[in-house]
Design an enzyme around this catalytic site. Structure first.
Site, PDB file in Angstrom:
ATOM      1  N   CYS A   4       0.979  -1.126  -0.025  1.00 42.45           N
ATOM      2  CA  CYS A   4       0.079  -0.134   0.011  1.00 42.45           C
ATOM      3  C   CYS A   4       1.011   1.330  -0.146  1.00 42.45           C
ATOM      4  O   CYS A   4       0.622   2.157  -0.710  1.00 42.45           O
ATOM      5  CB  CYS A   4      -0.897  -0.107   1.060  1.00 42.45           C
ATOM      6  N   CYS A  38      -6.470  -3.634   6.908  1.00 39.45           N
ATOM      7  CA  CYS A  38      -7.701  -2.881   6.891  1.00 39.45           C
ATOM      8  C   CYS A  38      -8.705  -3.373   6.071  1.00 39.45           C
ATOM      9  O   CYS A  38      -9.823  -3.359   6.415  1.00 39.45           O
ATOM     10  CB  CYS A  38      -7.269  -1.556   5.996  1.00 39.45           C
TER      11      CYS A  38
END
Length: 360
Positions: A104, A202
């Site tokens: 990410c 997440c």
């Protein structure tokens, strides 16, 4: 007079909020940015159970309003799906164990977001990471260093940052302890001063990675054999994506001696098991290397190395291989070195570079 225009990536947590406070005090012009990485309803999760949710964006907006600077939400859901989630699924399907936080940072936060910031005329992007950026005046290179708070140091997840990215990135919390950060948040009356830190991936807050992969792809992971080191069948596994190297719990086998996952063979859909002693190795190979303190590795170099975020670094020697890969040889054997995980090389507090483990 402003020191420049900084876009602060605000997750809604206390760290990025205090980063904004410190930058404002230092005289920067600020804009707050919250990243919409995915839509919770798309993942079948309750928004209250994961980060990057609507409530987190609201917390970030409240902080920006209290501090008096503009706030924007950028929707990077498609980029996140095409990079982080796709990589996560493909790596597990290939028998590796990926590091989605590092991916990410590479593709979204310091890739797509920083590019957007520069396009909008921003001088810098800032985050609440516990790490430091310094410039070596002798070499002219930007250096990535560990955060002062060793218990929160996040340099391991930032090893992929390029010289260009480091030149336009600020980490205001790098020289601070977490306790100081919370004190500043409380002193400024920030809504998230006591908000707990996010610990989970997440997009898989319940930790059920295999269920997420099967739900997203629509493809169940087929059962196959557990084998011992001699190739004898010990039982059946429930799908190869449900296991990772070094795993002991959840095997569902009754054996005299404890057994651990040693290897996953995608071609035969088999998982090889063995004793803990078979998990230890003195070497690893890594690919997709990114060098920070040096332009490249040209010969053997003494370093300390982490192969997991929670691990204490171990003394080793790194040497270059063909194709931009490296071999790392440790002074002492290391347990469960896992393909797909990040390996990060340090020289004291400075990140030399890092890459992705591809073998032992």
């Amino acid at each position: 007079m402003s020191n420049g225009h900084v876009f602060v990536a605000m997750s809604g947590g206390v760290d990025s909020s205090v980063a904004a406070v410190l930058l404002q005090q230092a005289g920067y012009q600020l804009s707050g940015v919250n990243l919409r990485m995915f839509h919770n309803e798309d993942l079948g999760e309750s928004p209250s159970r994961t980060c990057c949710s609507l409530s987190d964006a609201e917390d970030a907006a409240l902080v920006a309003r209290r501090l008096g600077f503009p706030f924007y939400v950028f929707d990077f859901a498609q980029t996140f799906r095409d990079t982080v989630i796709r990589n996560f699924i493909e790596e597990y399907q290939q028998g590796r164990t990926p590091n989605p936080c590092a991916e990410c940072n590479r593709s979204v936060k310091f890739g797509a977001l920083l590019q957007r910031v520069r396009t909008l005329g921003g001088d810098y992007m800032a985050t609440g990471h516990y790490a430091r950026v310094e410039r070596d005046e002798t070499s002219g290179r930007y250096l990535l260093k560990r955060g002062k708070d060793r218990s929160k140091d996040q340099s391991y997840f930032l090893y992929m940052l390029t010289q260009e990215e480091l030149a336009h990135t600020l980490f205001p919390l790098g020289g601070m302890e977490k306790s100081e950060v919370r004190q500043i948040a409380e002193a400024h009356g920030l809504v998230n001063a006591k908000k707990r830190d996010s610990q989970d991936i997440c997009f898989v807050p319940d930790g059920k990675y295999a269920d997420f992969i099967e739900r997203t792809t629509g493809q169940p992971s087929e059962p196959g054999p557990f084998l011992d080191q001699e190739g004898r069948v010990l039982g059946q596994h429930k799908g190869i994506i449900r296991y990772t190297k070094g795993q002991h719990k959840g095997l569902g086998l009754s054996t005299e001696q404890p057994l651990y996952v040693l290897e996953k063979d995608i071609a035969s859909n088999a998982i090889r098991l063995g004793p803990d002693s078979a998990l230890w190795s003195r070497t690893l190979t890594a690919e997709r290397m990114n060098w920070i303190s040096v332009p490249e590795l040209t010969g053997p170099m003494a370093v300390t190395v982490k192969t997991r975020y929670t691990q204490r670094e171990a003394a080793a020697v790194a040497e270059p291989l063909a194709g931009g890969c490296i071999r790392v040889t440790f002074e002492e054997p290391q347990r469960a070195i896992t393909a797909g995980q990040a390996v990060v090389l340090y020289d004291g507090d400075t990140v030399v570079g890092g890459g992705t483990i591809c073998g032992t």
